[in-house]
Enzyme design. Structure first.
Site, PDB file in Angstrom:
ATOM      1  N   CYS A   1      -0.335   4.162   2.158  1.00  0.00           N
ATOM      2  CA  CYS A   1      -0.247   3.860   3.636  1.00  0.00           C
ATOM      3  C   CYS A   1       1.151   4.302   4.214  1.00  0.00           C
ATOM      4  O   CYS A   1       1.585   4.645   5.230  1.00  0.00           O
ATOM      5  CB  CYS A   1      -0.460   2.381   4.200  1.00  0.00           C
ATOM      6  SG  CYS A   1      -2.073   1.791   3.307  1.00  0.00           S
ATOM      7  N   ASP A   2       2.013   3.715   3.218  1.00  0.00           N
ATOM      8  CA  ASP A   2       3.654   3.656   3.611  1.00  0.00           C
ATOM      9  C   ASP A   2       4.494   4.435   2.792  1.00  0.00           C
ATOM     10  O   ASP A   2       5.678   4.524   3.094  1.00  0.00           O
ATOM     11  CB  ASP A   2       3.948   2.055   3.449  1.00  0.00           C
ATOM     12  CG  ASP A   2       3.302   1.194   4.522  1.00  0.00           C
ATOM     13  OD1 ASP A   2       2.932   1.607   5.496  1.00  0.00           O
ATOM     14  OD2 ASP A   2       2.861   0.154   3.898  1.00  0.00           O
TER      15      ASP A   2
ATOM     16  N   CYS B   1       0.946  -1.125   0.092  1.00  0.00           N
ATOM     17  CA  CYS B   1       0.046  -0.051   0.050  1.00  0.00           C
ATOM     18  C   CYS B   1       0.946   1.187   0.301  1.00  0.00           C
ATOM     19  O   CYS B   1       1.561   1.685   1.063  1.00  0.00           O
ATOM     20  CB  CYS B   1      -0.978   0.079   1.129  1.00  0.00           C
ATOM     21  SG  CYS B   1      -1.870   1.347   1.352  1.00  0.00           S
TER      22      CYS B   1
END
Ligand code: NAP
Length: 310
Positions: free
Chosen positions: A140-141, A137
């Site tokens: 997200c990261d 992701c």
């Protein structure tokens, strides 16, 4: 474990765009409808930074905002949402049961909208370093990799879109693809080719993710020349497609050879009263817009089924 004595008309399992749309249509049709979602509603769209091909939003909007709007919309029509994990299903007979980690709920019809999960590479180091530099992701990261070099595996729409997104943070994105041309649509290809920060490694596969407590690099192999190499990177992003979240229905419903649920055009599975919509279905195109249409169809078909089986 306790058993709820309530009897639902319809239970929707999964709170992505397919499930939320099915819930909206069913609740608006005054069916007693419960949507069950393991975490909070949203599904994979929550991992999408920017959605620019959902009709009606010409300037695009974030995946988060889109699902928040869908949730608010469905709840406005009375959809009840329960945050629990479904661990079993009883599908035979007119009265069906959905077993969660807290109990069992009876229902007359079920719409499965459990979606799909990222495909894993299945190479050494991947499992050990997941969450420690291996990610599925970018939204997200990505911010963790500001000014670092990262590797990104895959050549489809997701891989290319996420590579472009990562240019905001990483100093370089090494896009590693097993063929010498991308699968992604031309528009995304052109955008990626224009990005100076994206370097393409054609005909190449990763064979090992190297590191003990964090990613240090990736072992690569050129599939044409068999030449091996080592690429030092701080992160590895994997976007090589999706596998169906079919654990609940294996052995209960007909699946295709990959494991996606087979339905007819009305989203009916081979079991009467059980419908499937969204990425879990066997189909050509997995998009938010197709999931939404299938959710609406499944709810309408479920309503007709409930009327005819009263
Ligand atoms: P995908 O289209 O199935 O592409 C997967 C990519 O990963 C392919 O390039 C494939 O290589 C590669 N791959 C598969 N297994 C691999 C392995 N073991 N090792 C190395 N590479 C591997 O998946 P996706 O990009 O996630 O897209 C899924 C669906 O969502 C598609 O229908 C796509 O159009 C859609 N989507 C649309 C948008 C958008 O419209 N904005 C955004 C994201 C996704 P090959 O090319 O050699 O097969």
């Amino acid at each position: 474990m306790f058993v709820w004595i309530t009897m639902e008309d319809l239970i929707v399992i999964g709170g992505g765009p397919a499930g939320l749309t099915a819930g909206l249509y069913a609740a608006r049709s005054r069916l007693k409808t419960l949507l069950i979602e393991r975490l909070s509603p949203g599904g994979q769209v929550l991992t999408t930074d920017w959605v620019e091909n959902y009709p009606g939003f010409p300037d695009g909007l974030s995946g988060f905002e889109l699902v928040e709007r869908m949730k608010t919309h469905a709840e406005k029509f009375g959809l009840e949402i329960l945050s629990q994990e479904v661990i079993g299903l009883e599908l035979s007979g007119q009265e069906k049961a959905v077993v969660t980690d807290k109990g069992s709920i009876s229902t007359r019809a079920i719409i499965l909208a459990c979606g799909a999960a990222p495909h894993k590479l299945g190479i050494e180091g991947e499992e050990l370093l997941t969450g420690k530099g291996v990610s599925y992701c970018a939204t997200c990261d990505g911010p963790f990799y500001r000014d670092y070099e990262v590797a990104l595996i895959g050549g489809g729409d997701t891989a290319v879109e996420e590579a472009i997104y990562l240019t905001r943070f990483a100093s370089k994105i090494h896009l590693i693809h097993r063929r010498n041309e991308l699968r992604a649509i031309k528009l995304l290809q052109d955008r990626a080719m224009d990005e100076e920060k994206i370097e393409f490694h054609w005909d190449t596969i990763p064979t090992k993710i190297v590191g003990e407590t964090g990613v240090e690099g990736v072992d690569l192999k050129n599939v044409k020349t068999e030449k091996t190499s080592y690429l030092p990177v701080h992160g590895v992003f994997v976007f090589i497609g999706y596998v169906p979240n079919n654990e609940l229905v294996k052995g209960l419903l007909e699946l295709d050879e990959i494991g996606f649920v087979l339905t007819n055009d009305n989203m009916e599975t081979n079991v009467p009263g059980v419908f499937a919509a969204g990425d879990l279905r066997s189909k050509l195109l997995r998009q938010i817009s197709t999931a939404v249409g299938e959710g609406a169809t499944a709810a309408f078909a479920a309503e007709r089924y409930l009327e005819s089986s009263r």
